[in-house]
Each structure stands twice: as C-alpha cells, then as structure tokens.
Design a protein around this motif. Structure first.
Motif, PDB file in Angstrom:
ATOM      1  N   VAL A 214       0.850  -1.190   0.000  1.00 20.77           N
ATOM      2  CA  VAL A 214       0.000   0.000   0.000  1.00 20.77           C
ATOM      3  C   VAL A 214       0.886   1.240   0.000  1.00 20.77           C
ATOM      4  CG1 VAL A 214      -1.848   1.248   1.175  1.00 20.77           C
ATOM      5  CG2 VAL A 214      -1.723  -1.242   1.352  1.00 20.77           C
ATOM      6  N   ALA A 215       0.494   2.241  -0.763  1.00 23.25           N
ATOM      7  CA  ALA A 215       1.203   3.521  -0.761  1.00 23.25           C
ATOM      8  C   ALA A 215       0.191   4.655  -0.942  1.00 23.25           C
ATOM      9  CB  ALA A 215       2.246   3.553  -1.878  1.00 23.25           C
ATOM     10  N   PRO A 216       0.306   5.719  -0.125  1.00 20.27           N
ATOM     11  CA  PRO A 216       1.231   5.845   0.999  1.00 20.27           C
ATOM     12  C   PRO A 216       0.675   5.163   2.246  1.00 20.27           C
ATOM     13  CG  PRO A 216      -0.015   7.860   0.754  1.00 20.27           C
ATOM     14  CD  PRO A 216      -0.443   6.971  -0.378  1.00 20.27           C
ATOM     15  N   LEU A 217       1.534   4.930   3.214  1.00 22.30           N
ATOM     16  CA  LEU A 217       1.119   4.318   4.474  1.00 22.30           C
ATOM     17  C   LEU A 217       0.672   5.362   5.491  1.00 22.30           C
ATOM     18  CD1 LEU A 217       3.885   1.586   4.847  1.00 22.30           C
ATOM     19  CD2 LEU A 217       1.459   1.218   4.357  1.00 22.30           C
ATOM     20  N   TYR A 218       0.819   6.646   5.132  1.00 22.54           N
ATOM     21  CA  TYR A 218       0.436   7.734   6.026  1.00 22.54           C
ATOM     22  C   TYR A 218      -0.295   8.784   5.200  1.00 22.54           C
ATOM     23  CZ  TYR A 218       3.896   5.517   9.033  1.00 22.54           C
ATOM     24  OH  TYR A 218       4.605   4.608   9.775  1.00 22.54           O
ATOM     25  N   LEU A 219      -1.491   9.158   5.646  1.00 21.17           N
ATOM     26  CA  LEU A 219      -2.293  10.167   4.954  1.00 21.17           C
ATOM     27  C   LEU A 219      -2.554  11.336   5.893  1.00 21.17           C
ATOM     28  CD1 LEU A 219      -5.045   8.034   3.146  1.00 21.17           C
ATOM     29  CD2 LEU A 219      -3.108   9.199   2.078  1.00 21.17           C
ATOM     30  N   SER A 220      -2.291  12.554   5.418  1.00 23.31           N
ATOM     31  CA  SER A 220      -2.568  13.758   6.198  1.00 23.31           C
ATOM     32  C   SER A 220      -3.599  14.602   5.460  1.00 23.31           C
ATOM     33  CB  SER A 220      -1.285  14.576   6.412  1.00 23.31           C
ATOM     34  OG  SER A 220      -0.412  13.924   7.302  1.00 23.31           O
ATOM     35  N   PHE A 221      -4.707  14.878   6.129  1.00 25.25           N
ATOM     36  CA  PHE A 221      -5.737  15.769   5.593  1.00 25.25           C
ATOM     37  C   PHE A 221      -5.658  17.081   6.375  1.00 25.25           C
ATOM     38  CE2 PHE A 221      -7.249  11.489   4.699  1.00 25.25           C
ATOM     39  CZ  PHE A 221      -7.678  11.584   3.382  1.00 25.25           C
ATOM     40  N   ASP A 222      -4.794  17.997   5.940  1.00 21.22           N
ATOM     41  CA  ASP A 222      -4.595  19.273   6.628  1.00 21.22           C
ATOM     42  C   ASP A 222      -5.599  20.294   6.105  1.00 21.22           C
ATOM     43  OD1 ASP A 222      -2.549  18.237   8.139  1.00 21.22           O
ATOM     44  OD2 ASP A 222      -0.987  18.831   6.728  1.00 21.22           O
ATOM     45  N   GLY A 223      -6.849  20.116   6.526  1.00 15.45           N
ATOM     46  CA  GLY A 223      -7.926  20.973   6.056  1.00 15.45           C
ATOM     47  C   GLY A 223      -8.519  20.523   4.738  1.00 15.45           C
ATOM     48  N   THR A 224      -7.981  19.452   4.158  1.00 21.44           N
ATOM     49  CA  THR A 224      -8.463  18.927   2.882  1.00 21.44           C
ATOM     50  C   THR A 224      -9.336  17.700   3.125  1.00 21.44           C
ATOM     51  OG1 THR A 224      -6.432  17.637   2.648  1.00 21.44           O
ATOM     52  CG2 THR A 224      -6.477  19.819   1.628  1.00 21.44           C
ATOM     53  N   SER A 225      -9.894  17.125   2.032  1.00 20.06           N
ATOM     54  CA  SER A 225     -10.909  16.082   2.214  1.00 20.06           C
ATOM     55  C   SER A 225     -10.744  14.858   1.342  1.00 20.06           C
ATOM     56  CB  SER A 225     -12.306  16.672   1.951  1.00 20.06           C
ATOM     57  OG  SER A 225     -12.612  17.673   2.880  1.00 20.06           O
ATOM     58  N   GLU A 226      -9.751  14.787   0.477  1.00 22.81           N
ATOM     59  CA  GLU A 226      -9.694  13.666  -0.452  1.00 22.81           C
ATOM     60  C   GLU A 226      -8.253  13.267  -0.736  1.00 22.81           C
ATOM     61  OE1 GLU A 226     -11.068  12.655  -5.042  1.00 22.81           O
ATOM     62  OE2 GLU A 226     -12.265  14.041  -3.827  1.00 22.81           O
ATOM     63  N   ALA A 227      -8.026  11.944  -0.838  1.00 23.61           N
ATOM     64  CA  ALA A 227      -6.720  11.406  -1.193  1.00 23.61           C
ATOM     65  C   ALA A 227      -6.934  10.035  -1.823  1.00 23.61           C
ATOM     66  CB  ALA A 227      -5.818  11.299   0.032  1.00 23.61           C
ATOM     67  N   THR A 228      -5.869   9.428  -2.323  1.00 16.51           N
ATOM     68  CA  THR A 228      -5.969   8.094  -2.917  1.00 16.51           C
ATOM     69  C   THR A 228      -4.903   7.175  -2.340  1.00 16.51           C
ATOM     70  OG1 THR A 228      -4.541   8.743  -4.774  1.00 16.51           O
ATOM     71  CG2 THR A 228      -6.929   8.931  -5.094  1.00 16.51           C
ATOM     72  N   LEU A 229      -5.240   5.886  -2.311  1.00 14.95           N
ATOM     73  CA  LEU A 229      -4.306   4.834  -1.935  1.00 14.95           C
ATOM     74  C   LEU A 229      -4.080   3.928  -3.135  1.00 14.95           C
ATOM     75  CD1 LEU A 229      -5.606   3.587   1.550  1.00 14.95           C
ATOM     76  CD2 LEU A 229      -3.586   4.987   1.126  1.00 14.95           C
ATOM     77  N   SER A 230      -2.848   3.515  -3.335  1.00 14.33           N
ATOM     78  CA  SER A 230      -2.530   2.514  -4.354  1.00 14.33           C
ATOM     79  C   SER A 230      -2.308   1.181  -3.661  1.00 14.33           C
ATOM     80  CB  SER A 230      -1.273   2.922  -5.131  1.00 14.33           C
ATOM     81  OG  SER A 230      -1.497   4.117  -5.844  1.00 14.33           O
ATOM     82  N   VAL A 231      -3.071   0.161  -4.076  1.00 10.07           N
ATOM     83  CA  VAL A 231      -3.007  -1.157  -3.436  1.00 10.07           C
ATOM     84  C   VAL A 231      -2.585  -2.190  -4.479  1.00 10.07           C
ATOM     85  CG1 VAL A 231      -4.268  -2.913  -2.141  1.00 10.07           C
ATOM     86  CG2 VAL A 231      -4.869  -0.488  -1.871  1.00 10.07           C
ATOM     87  N   THR A 232      -1.579  -2.978  -4.144  1.00  7.30           N
ATOM     88  CA  THR A 232      -1.141  -4.091  -4.989  1.00  7.30           C
ATOM     89  C   THR A 232      -1.123  -5.351  -4.135  1.00  7.30           C
ATOM     90  OG1 THR A 232       0.241  -2.605  -6.303  1.00  7.30           O
ATOM     91  CG2 THR A 232       0.669  -4.966  -6.496  1.00  7.30           C
ATOM     92  N   ALA A 233      -1.842  -6.400  -4.584  1.00  3.92           N
ATOM     93  CA  ALA A 233      -1.947  -7.626  -3.791  1.00  3.92           C
ATOM     94  C   ALA A 233      -1.927  -8.843  -4.714  1.00  3.92           C
ATOM     95  CB  ALA A 233      -3.230  -7.609  -2.964  1.00  3.92           C
ATOM     96  N   ASN A 234      -1.566  -9.996  -4.144  1.00  2.00           N
ATOM     97  CA  ASN A 234      -1.549 -11.238  -4.927  1.00  2.00           C
ATOM     98  C   ASN A 234      -2.797 -12.078  -4.692  1.00  2.00           C
ATOM     99  OD1 ASN A 234      -1.116 -12.163  -2.364  1.00  2.00           O
ATOM    100  ND2 ASN A 234       0.736 -13.357  -2.847  1.00  2.00           N
ATOM    101  N   GLY A 235      -3.831 -11.458  -4.146  1.00  7.04           N
ATOM    102  CA  GLY A 235      -5.093 -12.140  -3.905  1.00  7.04           C
ATOM    103  C   GLY A 235      -6.115 -11.157  -3.376  1.00  7.04           C
ATOM    104  N   SER A 236      -7.207 -11.654  -2.855  1.00 10.26           N
ATOM    105  CA  SER A 236      -8.276 -10.780  -2.377  1.00 10.26           C
ATOM    106  C   SER A 236      -7.901 -10.145  -1.043  1.00 10.26           C
ATOM    107  CB  SER A 236      -9.575 -11.573  -2.227  1.00 10.26           C
ATOM    108  OG  SER A 236      -9.443 -12.564  -1.225  1.00 10.26           O
ATOM    109  N   TRP A 237      -8.490  -8.974  -0.780  1.00  7.36           N
ATOM    110  CA  TRP A 237      -8.224  -8.244   0.456  1.00  7.36           C
ATOM    111  C   TRP A 237      -9.467  -7.478   0.872  1.00  7.36           C
ATOM    112  CZ3 TRP A 237      -9.057  -3.161  -0.726  1.00  7.36           C
ATOM    113  CH2 TRP A 237      -8.850  -2.768  -2.062  1.00  7.36           C
ATOM    114  N   THR A 238      -9.507  -7.118   2.151  1.00  6.73           N
ATOM    115  CA  THR A 238     -10.597  -6.293   2.672  1.00  6.73           C
ATOM    116  C   THR A 238     -10.007  -5.028   3.280  1.00  6.73           C
ATOM    117  OG1 THR A 238     -10.531  -7.417   4.821  1.00  6.73           O
ATOM    118  CG2 THR A 238     -12.059  -8.279   3.156  1.00  6.73           C
ATOM    119  N   LEU A 239     -10.834  -3.983   3.306  1.00  6.55           N
ATOM    120  CA  LEU A 239     -10.394  -2.690   3.823  1.00  6.55           C
ATOM    121  C   LEU A 239     -11.414  -2.186   4.835  1.00  6.55           C
ATOM    122  CD1 LEU A 239      -8.670  -0.105   3.840  1.00  6.55           C
ATOM    123  CD2 LEU A 239      -9.845   0.620   1.763  1.00  6.55           C
ATOM    124  N   THR A 240     -10.945  -1.892   6.053  1.00  2.00           N
ATOM    125  CA  THR A 240     -11.833  -1.387   7.100  1.00  2.00           C
ATOM    126  C   THR A 240     -11.269  -0.092   7.667  1.00  2.00           C
ATOM    127  OG1 THR A 240     -10.685  -2.720   8.774  1.00  2.00           O
ATOM    128  CG2 THR A 240     -12.653  -3.676   7.741  1.00  2.00           C
TER     129      THR A 240
END
Length: 653
Positions: free
Chosen positions: A37-63
């Motif tokens: 996963v990249a990035p591993l740290y997200l900062s929302f300094d007054g902002t509201s949106e960002a993206t994560l890039s996920v690469t996996a060799n199988g299924s995954w869940t996100l909570t």
C-alpha cells in the motif's frame, strides 16, 4: 485414435465450465498473502480527499476505525487497485483527529495511519494609519522583480544531496493517539515521537539521517537523498515539506588592520550615538544573539560581554572558531557590544548589553580561496535556540531581545522563514543585512522575510554604499563604510594568535549598528515588542534620498538618539491589543489576540460562511466595534480545501 478422441471431447466440455467459473462472482479468490500500500500515512490538513494505491496477490478487505473516514471500496482482488479516501467532518469537533485504515488478507495486514484536521483561519491585521505599525514593510520575495541576469548571477547554492524534511506534527499527534478520535486542542507532539517518526521516514525510504529532529516546535531533520527519493518523500503523509539544505558564503570583505581608538569610530557620529548614550549605554539583562560564522571569544575587548554560546555546525558548546570564520563574527559582535574601557579604546554601540555568540560556519575552499560557509540547517538551529527552544539537547533559554544576522543568500527557504517567524512571535526583534551585491531591486534572505528589520548600508560620506542591495524590503540604513574608510571594530590575528582591530565594510557591518540601537531601546523600555521596535526605527530615522521611504535607504539613516528617546516615551496601542473574532449567526466560534506583528490564527473551524472581525477593546467592555476603537470586518467562506488566509485593515470608528 480413441484416447485422442476422448481427450478432445473432455476439453470441449471442460473449457466452457472453466469460463463459467471464472465469470461467477460467487467463486472466492484466494486471500492475499502479500499486500503493498502507498502511501502508508495520509494527512488531511484541512483537505478532504486522497488516494491509496493497493497491490496484492489475492483478495483483500479494507476497514476503517473512524466513522468520518470513508473509502470507495471495502474489498478488492489480486492485482493493482486505486482506492479513493475521503473525509466527512459532519458532527465532529473542529480540531485534530486520528484514524486508521486496515487492509487484510490471509495472515497479512497493513495499517494506514491517518491524520485529519479542520482548516485554519489565519491572516494579518494591518493599520494603514500607522498608529499601529506592522513589524515590517510588506514581504518582498528575495528575487521578486529581479532581472534574469540577477537571477542567473546569484543562483541559490545548495549542499549537494542534502535536504531538510519538515515532519507533519499533526501526523505525530495521530501516531501518539492510542485510538481513533479527536486530539486535545493545542497539543504539541513529544520529541520522542517526532524522533521515532523521523527515523521511520528515513528507514522506509532507505535514507540516512544527517541530524536529529531540530525541535518539537519546528520538527526538521536533515537527510541525504536523491531527487527521486525526494519526490517519494513529498508523497509521505508524515512529511509536510522537503527543500534543499541551502549553503551561503559569508560576505568576503577586505579587512584592514587599524589603530584602535574610540575617536576613529566615525560611524557612531553618523547615527548620533552620543545622544543615545546620554540616556543609556545598555542594560546587562538585554541580550543580542549574534548568529555568525565564528568568534574569537577570548578577545580582550569582547570576552567580558559574552554569554556562554554554542557552535551549531560542530555541535560544540564552545562557539570559538579560530579559522576563516573568525574575523567576520568577531567584528560584528564587537560593533554590538565591545567593552568600553580605557585600555583598548574601541567600543561597541551598546557596551552595556550582553552578546550570545552562536557560531554556524565552517572553513572550506571556494576555488583556491579559503572561505567561511554556512548551511541553512545550522542557521535555523541557532535561530530556534535564540527564540527559546530546546535545540541539540541544550536546555532552553529565555528568548533573547535581538537576533543579528549579518548573513544571507537568495531564493526561497521555507523552514528558515518559519524559524524567523517563530522568533518574532516569541518577542525577538530580528535584524538582518540587505546584501552586498549592489542590486537595486533584490534584498537577500532573511532580510526579505516578513517582520525582519532589513538594513542597507551607507558609506563614509553618508551616501548609499555602492555595494548595498536595495529593494522594497529595506527598512533602514546604517553606516557600512567603504574601501577607503571601513567600520572600525574587533578582529583576530590568526598568525599571532591575538586580538586585533580591523576596518571592514559591508551591510554586515551596518546591521550590528541597528541591532545595538534596538538593544538600547529595549534597555529603556523592556516592554517593546518587535512591531513597536520597527515602528520606532521608521519614525525616528533621518530621511535620506527621495522624500519619505525609498528602496535605497528605507525610512532613512538610523538615528540612535531619537530611537532611544522614542522608546523611552513609547506608550500606545500594539497589535497584541487587537482582538480577532470569528462568528456565525451571532454565535462566537473562535477568538484570539493578534501576535506582535499583527498575525493571527483562529485555529480549526468547520466549513461555512463567517463574520471575521478585528478590533481594539481599550475600554475593556468586551466590545471591539465601539466608537473610538480601531475595527475591521469582512465575510469569509471556509471550505474543506485547505487553510484560509484573510488580512484585515483596521480603521478608526
């Protein structure tokens, strides 16, 4: 033939079945054993949106462990995916919050740390009547308006491969939080957390730390990195800023051995120092921090007025530097506070105050010439220390009264500017040289920074020195001398290993005249803040050049006698008397007093439309809009797109 026939029929039946199975969503993919996963740290300094890039060799869940932290998908399959992360601040208290996202597979999980805060409303209060003066003229960028030839002639120099990384203190607070939720208002992260975070940033990006965290108030680390690694650093939520570690050379000015007698210090007559001395020669409780290459602390005309200092380049409690850096710093410190005595004859302009010597230079070669170089990290460290921060493991001191910086360069340096701003906000007057390149529309940094007293130089005839930079940031002029008749102060003979007396010329020599007079002003009136000091310097200056303020001399020649007299008699409204309020529908949302230069920060607030007001409450009735008070107001719209900056111009009601 029969086996071949059977195999063919088997394949004809099997292939459609496999195709159906592949298209059947009910068929479960093997859970991932590898998730990146990249990035591993997200900062929302007054902002509201960002993206994560996920690469996996199988299924995954996100909570998510925070109700305000939303994701575009809660699961995914093998391969690469982009997850949109958004923030919903509805119903949350307007402050810093911590949260976490967790991606899970088969025996493998990855945690993404999230820091979120509401946007801040900031700005500066301005009084156009000049009854309350700002700390400086409007900020002039170091190269604003410069011709291409100037920019090409004076490119910002950098330390190859070294960068300053400003850590995100909001993320540090989020990491300190034991669970998701709000972080206490006004909290400052612990230095141990910042150190661990800095080490983690270096480790995760394969970098080598070249310094400890500077301070908890300005968490900067120095790293060795390539340009590609710098780009990855900038995408890390633990990092607020990355910029090169600047390198400057101390001004190379010719030093001439001279007779040492107070009567030869012609430059003091130019500023009417005698009238100031009739009121005070300085209070020993007033301290001027001289940040320079190095000092001969054993000089007999200086040692009695020195406090224990530090060498931030060498990380050494002894600030003495008997090398190429010694002459410049010793000369500057001598102009501030060389001791007044009959044995040696030469005096500083404020012989009764104390000097805190902070060395930041190192000897190096510039071609075939031995010179004194300064790196911005060491200079920033010295500024932070002089402003009362614990730096380099040193216990904090009380903020000094004045910082003198007869040094500088060109370009931008955000962390340096932040350190200077923090010093001014701590009540320290910062005085700096305009530069020695003879430019007519360029002032070097830090002199060009907002709130700094920028000093131009005059020659022995009281005219603009040919080498002196000019520009919109210049506040005042002072004697810098010329080749024929330089400023007389202290030096050190390296060959004979003994103190000497030198004539030198430059804006570096003009600047300590102003710092010394500011120290005399603070001796007469310890309550003066930096904005008041600058206002008095402007008002008391003797006009030179075009009538009124101009880019060559600022408000004119430094007048020590009038400045100290005005300081003694100075009573009136300061920016700290100005109250700034934010309200919505008649309900007060935030309130704060302006800082010493008029800056304010009302802290985090929710999105919406507000009434922003600023005014004085001299009668103490709680109303800032009464007749006779200074007042300003405007409507502002805060959105979740970052901080909002709005200046306010006061007028008398």
């Amino acid at each position: 033939m029969r086996p071949t026939y059977l195999r063919t029929r088997f394949l004809l039946v099997l292939l459609p079945l496999l195709s159906l199975l592949a298209c059947d969503p009910s068929v479960t993919e093997v859970e991932a054993t590898s998730i990146e996963v990249a990035p591993l740290y997200l900062s929302f300094d007054g902002t509201s949106e960002a993206t994560l890039s996920v690469t996996a060799n199988g299924s995954w869940t996100l909570t998510s462990d925070a109700s305000w932290l939303k994701v575009s998908q809660s699961s995914g399959r093998g391969g690469s995916s982009t997850v949109r992360v958004t923030v919903d601040r509805s119903g949350l208290p307007a402050q810093q919050h911590a949260g976490r996202l967790k991606l899970s597979g088969s025996g493998r999980s990855v945690t993404v740390h999230v820091s979120m805060r509401f946007p801040h409303v900031t700005g500066t209060v301005v009084d156009p009547t000049d009854e309350i003066k700002p700390g400086s003229l409007p900020r002039a960028d170091a190269l604003q308006g410069a011709s291409p030839s100037v920019s090409e002639a004076m490119p910002p120099d950098v330390v190859p491969g070294e960068y300053l990384v400003l850590l995100d203190d909001g993320m540090a607070l989020a990491l300190e939080a034991s669970a998701s939720g709000p972080v206490p208002l006004g909290a400052r992260p612990h230095l141990t957390t910042l150190r661990a975070m800095g080490a983690g940033v270096a480790r995760d990006h394969g970098l080598r730390l070249a310094s400890d965290v500077l301070s908890s108030g300005l968490p900067v680390v120095k790293v060795h990195a390539t340009e590609a690694e710098v780009e990855r650093l900038r995408a890390d939520g633990r990092v607020a800023l990355v910029e090169p570690n600047r390198r400057w050379l101390l001004p190379q000015v010719e030093a001439v051995n001279a007779a040492h007698d107070f009567g030869l210090q012609w430059h003091y007559d130019h500023i009417d120092l005698g009238s100031a001395w009739a009121l005070t020669q300085g209070d020993p409780d007033v301290v001027v921090a001289v940040i320079d290459g190095g000092f001969a602390t054993r000089h007999p005309d200086l040692s009695a007025n020195l406090l224990p200092g530090y060498h931030f380049e060498r990380d050494d409690p002894d600030p003495e530097a008997l090398d190429a850096c010694v002459e410049h710093g010793t000369h500057v410190a001598g102009t501030v506070a060389a001791t007044l005595n009959a044995a040696f004859g030469v005096s500083g302009a404020a012989p009764g105050v104390k000097v805190l010597p902070l060395s930041v230079g190192y000897e190096t070669l510039d071609g075939a010439t031995l010179v004194c170089a300064l790196d911005s990290y060491a200079v920033i460290s010295a500024v932070e220390y002089a402003a009362g921060e614990s730096v380099a493991g040193l216990p904090p001191i009380a903020p000094v009264d004045v910082i003198n910086m007869s040094l500088g360069g060109y370009g931008t340096n955000t962390t340096f500017e932040m350190a200077v701003r923090r010093a001014i906000d701590a009540g320290v007057s910062v005085v700096a040289a305009a530069g020695n390149d003879g430019f007519t529309n360029v002032v070097s940094i830090p002199a060009a920074f907002d709130g700094v007293v920028a000093v131009a130089a005059t020659d022995s005839q009281g005219k603009r020195a040919s080498y002196s930079n000019a520009g919109k940031a210049v506040d005042i002029a002072a004697p810098g001398g010329d080749k024929a008749n330089g400023v007389l102060s202290l030096g050190w003979d390296l060959a004979q290993d003994e103190g000497t007396w030198l004539r030198m010329a430059g804006t570096s020599m003009a600047t300590p005249h102003v710092s010394a007079v500011v120290a005399l002003m603070r001796s007469m009136n310890p309550e003066l803040d930096p904005a008041s000091v600058t206002a008095i310097l402007h008002a008391s200056a003797r006009d030179l050049g075009a009538p009124g303020r101009d880019d060559l001399y600022g408000w004119g020649m430094l007048d020590a006698g009038k400045a100290v007299e005005y300081a003694r008699n100075s009573l009136g409204v300061t920016y700290r008397d100005v109250v700034v309020r934010l309200s919505q529908g008649g309900t007060l949302v935030a309130e704060a007093h302006a800082g010493v230069t008029g800056r304010f920060d009302l802290g985090p607030v929710p999105a919406g439309t507000y009434l922003l007001e600023a005014g004085t409450d001299l009668d103490g009735n709680g109303q800032i809009s009464d007749p006779g008070e200074r007042y300003a107001s405007t409507t502002v719209a805060v959105a979740y797109a970052g901080d909002l900056a709005q200046d306010l111009q006061l007028s008398l009601r």
